[in-house]
Scaffold this motif. Structure first.
Motif, PDB file in Angstrom:
ATOM      1  N   ASP A 164       0.893  -1.163   0.000  1.00 55.92           N
ATOM      2  CA  ASP A 164       0.000   0.000   0.000  1.00 55.92           C
ATOM      3  C   ASP A 164       0.926   1.205   0.000  1.00 55.92           C
ATOM      4  OD1 ASP A 164      -1.884   1.943   0.273  1.00 55.92           O
ATOM      5  OD2 ASP A 164      -2.513   1.388   2.299  1.00 55.92           O
ATOM      6  N   GLN A 165       1.409   1.566  -1.179  1.00 53.69           N
ATOM      7  CA  GLN A 165       2.483   2.542  -1.292  1.00 53.69           C
ATOM      8  C   GLN A 165       2.090   3.636  -2.281  1.00 53.69           C
ATOM      9  OE1 GLN A 165       4.946   4.770  -0.706  1.00 53.69           O
ATOM     10  NE2 GLN A 165       5.757   2.959   0.360  1.00 53.69           N
ATOM     11  N   ALA A 166       1.936   4.866  -1.759  1.00 59.35           N
ATOM     12  CA  ALA A 166       1.514   5.992  -2.582  1.00 59.35           C
ATOM     13  C   ALA A 166       2.677   6.713  -3.244  1.00 59.35           C
ATOM     14  CB  ALA A 166       0.718   6.985  -1.734  1.00 59.35           C
ATOM     15  N   GLY A 167       3.880   6.171  -3.145  1.00 63.28           N
ATOM     16  CA  GLY A 167       5.041   6.799  -3.762  1.00 63.28           C
ATOM     17  C   GLY A 167       5.922   7.466  -2.738  1.00 63.28           C
ATOM     18  N   MET A 168       7.018   8.008  -3.203  1.00 64.75           N
ATOM     19  CA  MET A 168       7.966   8.656  -2.304  1.00 64.75           C
ATOM     20  C   MET A 168       7.429  10.002  -1.827  1.00 64.75           C
ATOM     21  SD  MET A 168      11.561   7.772  -4.151  1.00 64.75           S
ATOM     22  CE  MET A 168      11.945   6.066  -4.592  1.00 64.75           C
ATOM     23  N   MET A 169       7.797  10.336  -0.611  1.00 68.10           N
ATOM     24  CA  MET A 169       7.367  11.584   0.005  1.00 68.10           C
ATOM     25  C   MET A 169       7.819  12.776  -0.842  1.00 68.10           C
ATOM     26  SD  MET A 169       8.390  12.866   3.822  1.00 68.10           S
ATOM     27  CE  MET A 169       7.894  14.456   4.478  1.00 68.10           C
ATOM     28  N   ILE A 170       6.940  13.781  -0.972  1.00 70.19           N
ATOM     29  CA  ILE A 170       7.260  14.980  -1.741  1.00 70.19           C
ATOM     30  C   ILE A 170       7.217  16.211  -0.842  1.00 70.19           C
ATOM     31  CG2 ILE A 170       6.397  13.977  -3.886  1.00 70.19           C
ATOM     32  CD1 ILE A 170       3.844  15.633  -3.523  1.00 70.19           C
ATOM     33  N   GLY A 171       7.714  17.327  -1.352  1.00 72.04           N
ATOM     34  CA  GLY A 171       7.704  18.577  -0.599  1.00 72.04           C
ATOM     35  C   GLY A 171       9.108  18.967  -0.149  1.00 72.04           C
ATOM     36  N   LEU A 172       9.215  20.154   0.431  1.00 72.49           N
ATOM     37  CA  LEU A 172      10.511  20.696   0.823  1.00 72.49           C
ATOM     38  C   LEU A 172      11.217  19.828   1.861  1.00 72.49           C
ATOM     39  CD1 LEU A 172      12.611  22.931   0.646  1.00 72.49           C
ATOM     40  CD2 LEU A 172      11.280  24.235   2.332  1.00 72.49           C
ATOM     41  N   GLN A 173      10.458  19.370   2.873  1.00 75.69           N
ATOM     42  CA  GLN A 173      11.067  18.534   3.902  1.00 75.69           C
ATOM     43  C   GLN A 173      11.621  17.255   3.300  1.00 75.69           C
ATOM     44  OE1 GLN A 173       8.450  17.570   7.151  1.00 75.69           O
ATOM     45  NE2 GLN A 173       9.902  16.180   8.111  1.00 75.69           N
ATOM     46  N   ALA A 174      10.871  16.685   2.344  1.00 72.37           N
ATOM     47  CA  ALA A 174      11.327  15.459   1.690  1.00 72.37           C
ATOM     48  C   ALA A 174      12.610  15.703   0.899  1.00 72.37           C
ATOM     49  CB  ALA A 174      10.235  14.927   0.771  1.00 72.37           C
ATOM     50  N   GLU A 175      12.672  16.830   0.203  1.00 73.14           N
ATOM     51  CA  GLU A 175      13.864  17.123  -0.589  1.00 73.14           C
ATOM     52  C   GLU A 175      15.076  17.360   0.305  1.00 73.14           C
ATOM     53  OE1 GLU A 175      13.705  16.453  -3.537  1.00 73.14           O
ATOM     54  OE2 GLU A 175      11.555  16.542  -3.919  1.00 73.14           O
ATOM     55  N   ARG A 176      14.855  18.007   1.432  1.00 73.65           N
ATOM     56  CA  ARG A 176      15.962  18.218   2.364  1.00 73.65           C
ATOM     57  C   ARG A 176      16.456  16.896   2.954  1.00 73.65           C
ATOM     58  NH1 ARG A 176      13.499  23.575   5.457  1.00 73.65           N
ATOM     59  NH2 ARG A 176      14.518  25.135   4.109  1.00 73.65           N
ATOM     60  N   GLY A 177      15.572  15.927   3.023  1.00 71.04           N
ATOM     61  CA  GLY A 177      15.936  14.610   3.535  1.00 71.04           C
ATOM     62  C   GLY A 177      16.398  13.643   2.465  1.00 71.04           C
ATOM     63  N   ALA A 178      16.637  14.144   1.241  1.00 76.20           N
ATOM     64  CA  ALA A 178      17.101  13.306   0.123  1.00 76.20           C
ATOM     65  C   ALA A 178      16.133  12.153  -0.127  1.00 76.20           C
ATOM     66  CB  ALA A 178      18.512  12.795   0.371  1.00 76.20           C
ATOM     67  N   SER A 179      14.845  12.496  -0.206  1.00 78.56           N
ATOM     68  CA  SER A 179      13.808  11.486  -0.396  1.00 78.56           C
ATOM     69  C   SER A 179      14.082  10.591  -1.599  1.00 78.56           C
ATOM     70  CB  SER A 179      12.442  12.175  -0.558  1.00 78.56           C
ATOM     71  OG  SER A 179      11.424  11.257  -0.856  1.00 78.56           O
ATOM     72  N   ILE A 180      14.453  11.177  -2.715  1.00 74.48           N
ATOM     73  CA  ILE A 180      14.603  10.381  -3.930  1.00 74.48           C
ATOM     74  C   ILE A 180      15.822   9.469  -3.858  1.00 74.48           C
ATOM     75  CG2 ILE A 180      15.874  12.167  -5.186  1.00 74.48           C
ATOM     76  CD1 ILE A 180      13.271   9.673  -6.610  1.00 74.48           C
ATOM     77  N   ARG A 181      16.928   9.943  -3.320  1.00 71.45           N
ATOM     78  CA  ARG A 181      18.117   9.091  -3.232  1.00 71.45           C
ATOM     79  C   ARG A 181      17.896   7.939  -2.252  1.00 71.45           C
ATOM     80  NH1 ARG A 181      23.360   9.193  -4.595  1.00 71.45           N
ATOM     81  NH2 ARG A 181      23.343  11.381  -5.234  1.00 71.45           N
ATOM     82  N   ARG A 182      17.348   8.239  -1.078  1.00 69.68           N
ATOM     83  CA  ARG A 182      17.156   7.179  -0.083  1.00 69.68           C
ATOM     84  C   ARG A 182      16.069   6.216  -0.527  1.00 69.68           C
ATOM     85  NH1 ARG A 182      17.048  11.012   5.153  1.00 69.68           N
ATOM     86  NH2 ARG A 182      16.723   9.071   6.348  1.00 69.68           N
ATOM     87  N   GLY A 183      15.044   6.749  -1.225  1.00 66.48           N
ATOM     88  CA  GLY A 183      14.034   5.864  -1.785  1.00 66.48           C
ATOM     89  C   GLY A 183      14.599   4.979  -2.871  1.00 66.48           C
ATOM     90  N   ALA A 184      15.442   5.551  -3.732  1.00 71.99           N
ATOM     91  CA  ALA A 184      16.072   4.758  -4.785  1.00 71.99           C
ATOM     92  C   ALA A 184      16.971   3.680  -4.206  1.00 71.99           C
ATOM     93  CB  ALA A 184      16.872   5.674  -5.720  1.00 71.99           C
ATOM     94  N   ARG A 185      17.629   3.987  -3.089  1.00 74.65           N
ATOM     95  CA  ARG A 185      18.472   2.985  -2.432  1.00 74.65           C
ATOM     96  C   ARG A 185      17.638   1.795  -1.962  1.00 74.65           C
ATOM     97  NH1 ARG A 185      20.930   6.070   1.482  1.00 74.65           N
ATOM     98  NH2 ARG A 185      22.539   6.715   0.033  1.00 74.65           N
ATOM     99  N   ALA A 186      16.432   2.068  -1.463  1.00 74.50           N
ATOM    100  CA  ALA A 186      15.547   0.979  -1.052  1.00 74.50           C
ATOM    101  C   ALA A 186      15.126   0.135  -2.256  1.00 74.50           C
ATOM    102  CB  ALA A 186      14.317   1.542  -0.341  1.00 74.50           C
ATOM    103  N   VAL A 187      14.847   0.799  -3.372  1.00 75.73           N
ATOM    104  CA  VAL A 187      14.481   0.073  -4.595  1.00 75.73           C
ATOM    105  C   VAL A 187      15.641  -0.815  -5.037  1.00 75.73           C
ATOM    106  CG1 VAL A 187      13.885   0.319  -7.032  1.00 75.73           C
ATOM    107  CG2 VAL A 187      12.819   1.818  -5.324  1.00 75.73           C
TER     108      VAL A 187
END
Length: 516
Positions: A364-387
């Motif tokens: 039940d996954q709506a995708g990676m977190m978005i927004g400024l806080q997510a970008e500051r937390g490197a959402s896409i890189r850490r999410g890609a690492r999980a993938v």
């Protein structure tokens, strides 16, 4: 009756008695007054009765008494072999009653040998950490008359152990420096609330370096580490901490050269009938993940792994007695993959890959977190690492789509480019983006020229809802099967037996070294 070696035998007993005294009655009393047990008490509470076989009990620092007698202050690290629920383990713990667990009261070879023993004997390693365990105090520099280029003692085998045997750390009091590094160099790290703290450097050093004036709890207590990612479990007391160690190890083999231990099958705690109604029709309404877990897995077997994952639930469980990893979504905490949630998923997948546990995704996954806080937390890189972790893993995976599958996060929660058994509930919804809220953007020009924009939007939404029906996807073999949710446990039980049949091919170290 006198024996040839009576004097020496008596001396062995005397020195063992000295070691049992630890730092002495006053230091032991202070440890108890601070709400903490001694290292020997902890080992006794953790292991099966009378199973501890101590190694290096006589090691310590000797000095001559005024009367010419030789007294030995024991080294402040205790380790040995023992049994935990009938299984052999290696356990080592810091003695805080002697110099606060600092290295200048230790014989480092004992600590290093505890690591070597676990690796050589292919046994789980349990670290009961309290103190710094590192370079000691600056007094050592004055006493030695020189300093040195640091090399973490035994770090080669500490790194290797992550890919060889289960390693568990428990922060039993203040843990700093090299002790903190040892704590996180593990597959499972537990910290005791209000009693233990974990930090790179303690409050005095931090105040000097940064000017921050913090208490130990403010700097590295439970409130810090519930979301930091450095600790996997917060325990309310020592008893609960030690129990979590037992529980965690019960799912894992003794080493990567064995298979996970299969227990006696246990029925689920919740009747499967609950699954037919657990997910609301309104996609904005959350549902009780615990109901799903209790209806799918063996009763009493659901073990939450990473406490910091937020909406990303990671855990261990049993199916018909077979240990498995579990990833799901706690919809009461959100639906997106946060940066911390991605880290939790990565650790779970790596754990399962290292110790050959099949993985069940209750997706039940709506995708990676978005927004400024997510970008500051490197959402896409850490999410890609999980993938990447999911794609690199060789273990069998099964997926039950409970609700949403959207975006890169949803697409990569399991590796859909190889064969993995897959089922979807009728509550499933998927795509590149959720259909809701996207009409205005996709049909902007048509809306501007429409006589009745609201009617236009309703018509488009009706057509989209028909197209996104899970039955349409099933017709095109976009999912393997749509199922009655009440069938889930039975189907997964048959799958896990197939999975365990091929696991022997995966024994041995993981394809790449496990990282903390």
């Amino acid at each position: 009756m006198a024996h040839v070696w009576s004097a020496e035998i008596e001396e062995i007993a005397r020195r063992r008695d000295m070691a049992a005294e630890l730092g002495g009655p006053e230091k032991v009393r202070r440890q108890h007054d601070n709400g903490r047990s001694t290292v020997r008490e902890r080992i006794g509470d953790l292991l099966d009765d009378d199973s501890f076989e101590e190694i290096g009990v006589l090691a310590g620092f000797a000095h001559e008494g005024a009367d010419g007698s030789r007294k030995v202050v024991p080294a402040n690290f205790v380790y040995g072999l023992g049994e935990l629920d009938g299984r052999r383990v290696v356990v080592g713990g810091d003695d805080f009653t002697i110099r606060g667990g600092a290295a200048d009261a230790a014989i480092m070879a004992k600590q290093v040998d505890s690591e070597r023993a676990a690796c050589a004997l292919r046994l789980p390693l349990i670290r009961l950490i309290e103190g710094t365990g590192g370079g000691g105090s600056v007094k050592m520099v004055e006493q030695a008359g020189y300093t040195y280029v640091p090399a973490n003692p035994g770090w080669d085998v500490i790194v290797d152990n992550l890919s060889q045997v289960p390693v568990v750390s428990a922060c039993m009091g203040p843990v700093a420096g090299l002790g903190a590094a040892r704590a996180v160099m593990s597959h499972f790290n537990v910290l005791i609330e209000d009693v233990a703290q974990l930090f790179v450097a303690g409050p005095p050093v931090v105040k000097h370096a940064t000017g921050e004036q913090l208490t130990k709890n403010e700097l590295g207590g439970a409130q810090v580490h519930r979301r930091s990612g450095a600790v996997d479990r917060i325990a309310p007391d020592e008893k609960a901490a030690l129990q979590s160690v037992r529980d965690f190890l019960s799912y894992l083999p003794s080493s990567v050269h064995e298979l996970p231990p299969v227990a006696e099958p246990v029925a689920a705690a919740t009747d499967s009938e609950a699954l037919a109604s657990v997910v609301p029709r309104n996609a904005r309404q959350p549902y009780r993940l615990r109901t799903v877990l209790d209806a799918v897995f063996d009763a009493g077997s659901n073990f939450e792994y990473a406490c910091y994952g937020g909406s990303v639930y990671t855990g261990l469980a049993r199916l018909d007695g077979h240990p498995v990893g579990v990833v799901a979504t706690d919809s009461y905490k959100g639906a997106t993959m946060t940066p911390n949630g991605a880290d939790a998923l990565t650790r779970l997948v790596d754990l399962c890959e290292t110790f050959h546990l099949p993985l069940v995704s209750l997706t039940d996954q709506a995708g990676m977190m978005i927004g400024l806080q997510a970008e500051r937390g490197a959402s896409i890189r850490r999410g890609a690492r999980a993938v990447v972790a999911a794609y690199q893993a060789r273990i069998p995976m099964a997926e039950v789509i409970v609700r949403r599958v959207f975006g890169v996060g949803g697409a990569g929660q399991v590796n859909r480019h190889r064969f993995s058994r897959q089922w979807a509930w009728p509550s499933g919804a998927w795509g590149s983006l959720p259909a809701e809220g996207g009409v205005e953007a996709a049909y902007r020009h048509e809306l501007e020229s429409a006589e009745d924009p609201e009617s236009f939007i309703r018509d488009v939404n009706d057509r989209i809802q028909s197209a996104v029906s899970p039955f349409r996807t099933a017709e095109h073999y976009g999912v393997h099967d749509l199922i009655d949710p009440r069938e889930t446990r039975g189907l997964l039980t048959r799958w896990v037996r197939d999975a365990y049949r091929i696991l022997p091919e995966l024994t041995g170290p993981p394809s790449f070294g496990t990282r903390p």
